[in-house]
Design a protein around this motif. Structure first.
Motif, PDB file in Angstrom:
ATOM      1  N   ALA A 182     -10.794 103.839  12.898  1.00 37.07           N
ATOM      2  CA  ALA A 182      -9.611 103.730  12.036  1.00 37.07           C
ATOM      3  C   ALA A 182      -8.452 103.348  12.942  1.00 37.07           C
ATOM      4  O   ALA A 182      -8.440 103.719  14.126  1.00 37.07           O
ATOM      5  CB  ALA A 182      -9.336 105.068  11.360  1.00 37.07           C
ATOM      6  N   HIS A 183      -7.480 102.637  12.416  1.00 36.76           N
ATOM      7  CA  HIS A 183      -6.416 102.201  13.327  1.00 36.76           C
ATOM      8  C   HIS A 183      -5.267 103.203  13.400  1.00 36.76           C
ATOM      9  O   HIS A 183      -4.894 103.830  12.413  1.00 36.76           O
ATOM     10  CB  HIS A 183      -5.949 100.781  12.996  1.00 36.76           C
ATOM     11  N   MET A 184      -4.721 103.322  14.605  1.00 41.02           N
ATOM     12  CA  MET A 184      -3.659 104.308  14.866  1.00 41.02           C
ATOM     13  C   MET A 184      -2.272 103.733  14.628  1.00 41.02           C
ATOM     14  O   MET A 184      -1.308 104.486  14.465  1.00 41.02           O
ATOM     15  CB  MET A 184      -3.746 104.791  16.320  1.00 41.02           C
ATOM     16  N   LEU A 187       0.329 106.227   5.518  1.00 37.18           N
ATOM     17  CA  LEU A 187      -1.002 106.588   5.002  1.00 37.18           C
ATOM     18  C   LEU A 187      -2.046 105.619   5.556  1.00 37.18           C
ATOM     19  O   LEU A 187      -3.192 105.983   5.772  1.00 37.18           O
ATOM     20  CB  LEU A 187      -1.014 106.503   3.473  1.00 37.18           C
ATOM     21  N   ASP A 188      -1.614 104.377   5.728  1.00 37.35           N
ATOM     22  CA  ASP A 188      -2.420 103.317   6.336  1.00 37.35           C
ATOM     23  C   ASP A 188      -2.205 103.371   7.854  1.00 37.35           C
ATOM     24  O   ASP A 188      -1.191 102.882   8.331  1.00 37.35           O
ATOM     25  CB  ASP A 188      -1.974 101.969   5.749  1.00 37.35           C
ATOM     26  N   ASP A 189      -3.009 104.037   8.628  1.00 38.11           N
ATOM     27  CA  ASP A 189      -4.335 104.459   8.353  1.00 38.11           C
ATOM     28  C   ASP A 189      -4.516 105.923   8.758  1.00 38.11           C
ATOM     29  O   ASP A 189      -5.527 106.287   9.351  1.00 38.11           O
ATOM     30  CB  ASP A 189      -5.297 103.537   9.090  1.00 38.11           C
ATOM     31  N   MET A 243      -3.295  98.246  17.467  1.00 40.73           N
ATOM     32  CA  MET A 243      -2.836  96.895  17.118  1.00 40.73           C
ATOM     33  C   MET A 243      -3.569  96.205  15.960  1.00 40.73           C
ATOM     34  O   MET A 243      -3.618  94.985  15.929  1.00 40.73           O
ATOM     35  CB  MET A 243      -2.839  96.002  18.376  1.00 40.73           C
ATOM     36  N   GLU A 244      -4.089  96.983  15.019  1.00 41.89           N
ATOM     37  CA  GLU A 244      -4.714  96.351  13.843  1.00 41.89           C
ATOM     38  C   GLU A 244      -3.678  95.574  13.045  1.00 41.89           C
ATOM     39  O   GLU A 244      -3.916  94.458  12.600  1.00 41.89           O
ATOM     40  CB  GLU A 244      -5.379  97.418  12.971  1.00 41.89           C
ATOM     41  N   GLU A 245      -2.511  96.176  12.861  1.00 38.03           N
ATOM     42  CA  GLU A 245      -1.487  95.530  12.035  1.00 38.03           C
ATOM     43  C   GLU A 245      -0.889  94.303  12.726  1.00 38.03           C
ATOM     44  O   GLU A 245      -0.309  93.450  12.074  1.00 38.03           O
ATOM     45  CB  GLU A 245      -0.374  96.523  11.687  1.00 38.03           C
ATOM     46  N   PHE A 246      -1.021  94.228  14.029  1.00 35.50           N
ATOM     47  CA  PHE A 246      -0.475  93.096  14.785  1.00 35.50           C
ATOM     48  C   PHE A 246      -1.418  91.897  14.737  1.00 35.50           C
ATOM     49  O   PHE A 246      -1.036  90.811  14.304  1.00 35.50           O
ATOM     50  CB  PHE A 246      -0.205  93.524  16.235  1.00 35.50           C
ATOM     51  N   SER A 262       0.156  99.389  -1.011  1.00 32.50           N
ATOM     52  CA  SER A 262      -0.084  99.206   0.420  1.00 32.50           C
ATOM     53  C   SER A 262       1.064  98.454   1.103  1.00 32.50           C
ATOM     54  O   SER A 262       1.702  97.596   0.513  1.00 32.50           O
ATOM     55  CB  SER A 262      -1.391  98.440   0.645  1.00 32.50           C
ATOM     56  N   HIS A 263       1.274  98.814   2.345  1.00 31.51           N
ATOM     57  CA  HIS A 263       2.313  98.216   3.204  1.00 31.51           C
ATOM     58  C   HIS A 263       3.715  98.333   2.605  1.00 31.51           C
ATOM     59  O   HIS A 263       4.570  97.496   2.872  1.00 31.51           O
ATOM     60  CB  HIS A 263       1.979  96.756   3.543  1.00 31.51           C
ATOM     61  N   SER A 264       3.920  99.372   1.809  1.00 32.89           N
ATOM     62  CA  SER A 264       5.279  99.709   1.391  1.00 32.89           C
ATOM     63  C   SER A 264       5.655 101.003   2.127  1.00 32.89           C
ATOM     64  O   SER A 264       4.793 101.636   2.731  1.00 32.89           O
ATOM     65  CB  SER A 264       5.338  99.924  -0.121  1.00 32.89           C
TER      66      SER A 264
HETATM   67 ZN   LIG Z   1      -2.336  97.880   7.022  1.00 35.47          ZN
END
Ligand SMILES: [Zn+2]
Length: 366
Positions: A68-70, A182-184, A214-217, A331-333
């Motif tokens: 899961a991404h940090m 919440l993500d993630d 760096m998942e979101e990057f 998501s992403h809010s």
């Molecule tokens: Zn995300």
């Protein structure tokens, strides 16, 4: 084994840690310490991924990575105005529509964080056109209360420093939690839950529980972890978007409280031409395990999204991958929502899945 109340407090704990992509160290240290109580060994790799390992009882069984991404979405300072206002650009997928008037935290080069807000033009100063038009990121700015660029710099804040939505949560009706991050945080909470289950009853397969960076990057942090543990297969714990709100009806059948969501197909498009089509062997084992456990499984097929698995499946000689997780809304809010009952079932299901993986599991696609 973590009970629902413990899962809730751990989720809230993880929702409180500031951690923009590339600046995950606070979360990494906390997650490493949490994992260390229930894995055989834990380390942080060069890239910053936290890798906790539970050794399986059969060395011939596959080596499985669950991750899961940090990191979280946010912004980076692009320019500091002489009067102390901060211009910024986004890190990760964020719409201009949802940011004005939101509280943020601004990081310094020495790791301190300062509160601020993304300014919204005063209602009383808006023209009729202003009221319906969307402002671009290049026209927005953050206000931390500073009166000059010098005052900003004196705090150790410069161009390139991180900004994230301020961590915040509220408890809603029906075991639902709303908040930023919440993500993630859901996936990280599940990793800890899975560790607490498997440490009591060791699986045949060796399991690496990984908090990635760096998942979101750029959705590639997990690749380095997969290389270093040389995994045979991988499960990405990431929330599928729920389709049970007035704006999402007919988009998909995923509902909050309906159980874990498994992503059968995702495809980002938008230039990346990347996604993942679920490995059928992993999916069939997941489906069978869910039936045996009495856990409902919700299927999702989504355009416009991808995860680390898009790239992970091309590592080694082709890693079988499956995306699943706790459904979420918005998501992403700065305020997403999940249901704690789904969260609990995700961890239970993945732990049972891992307990079923043996040396006969077919890693081939067919
Ligand atoms: Zn995300």
């Amino acid at each position: 084994m973590l009970q629902l109340g413990q899962l809730k407090s751990k989720l809230i704990d993880y929702m409180g840690v500031i951690r923009l992509s590339g600046y995950e160290s606070r979360m990494a240290c906390k997650f490493r310490d949490d994992l260390s109580a229930c894995v055989d060994e834990v380390k942080i790799d060069k890239l910053g991924n936290v890798i906790g390992t539970i050794k399986g009882t059969d060395p011939e069984a596959p080596n499985v990575m669950v991750f899961a991404h940090m990191d979280v979405i946010g912004f980076v300072i692009s320019c500091i105005e002489p009067d102390g206002f901060l211009r910024f650009d986004r890190v990760g997928g964020i719409s201009e529509k949802i940011v004005q008037g939101k509280a943020v935290m601004v990081g310094s080069e020495t790791g301190e964080y300062y509160p601020g807000m993304i300014a919204a033009k005063s209602y009383h100063g808006q023209t009729p056109e202003d009221k319906s038009k969307m402002d671009s990121f290049s026209s927005l700015f953050v206000d931390i209360g500073a009166a000059s660029a010098q005052e900003v710099n004196d705090l150790g804040i410069y161009v390139g420093c991180p900004i994230t939505f301020a961590p915040y949560h509220v408890e809603l009706l029906n075991d639902r939690i709303a908040g930023a991050y919440l993500d993630d945080a859901t996936g990280l909470t599940n990793l800890l839950q899975i560790a607490s289950i498997l440490t009591r009853e060791k699986p045949q397969c060796t399991v690496h529980l990984v908090g990635t960076v760096m998942e979101e990057f750029n959705a590639r942090g997990a690749m380095m972890a997969a290389r270093s543990v040389n995994t045979d297969m991988a499960i990405c714990l990431l929330s599928p978007g729920a389709g049970d709100t007035p704006d999402q009806k007919s988009v998909n059948n995923i509902v909050l409280g309906g159980g874990p969501g498994v992503t059968m197909f995702n495809f980002h498009g938008k230039g990346t031409l990347n996604g993942n089509i679920v490995h059928q062997g992993m999916y069939q084992l997941l489906r069978k395990t869910a039936e045996q456990q009495g856990i409902p499984l919700q299927r999702c097929a989504a355009r416009g999204a991808l995860s680390d698995t898009a790239y992970l499946q091309l590592e080694n000689d082709g890693i079988p991958c499956l995306d699943m997780g706790t459904p979420d809304r918005y998501s992403h809010s700065p305020m997403e929502i999940c249901d704690l009952k789904d969260l609990e079932m995700v961890g239970q299901l993945v732990a049972a899945f891992l307990s079923s993986v043996d040396r006969d599991f077919n890693l081939n696609r067919y």
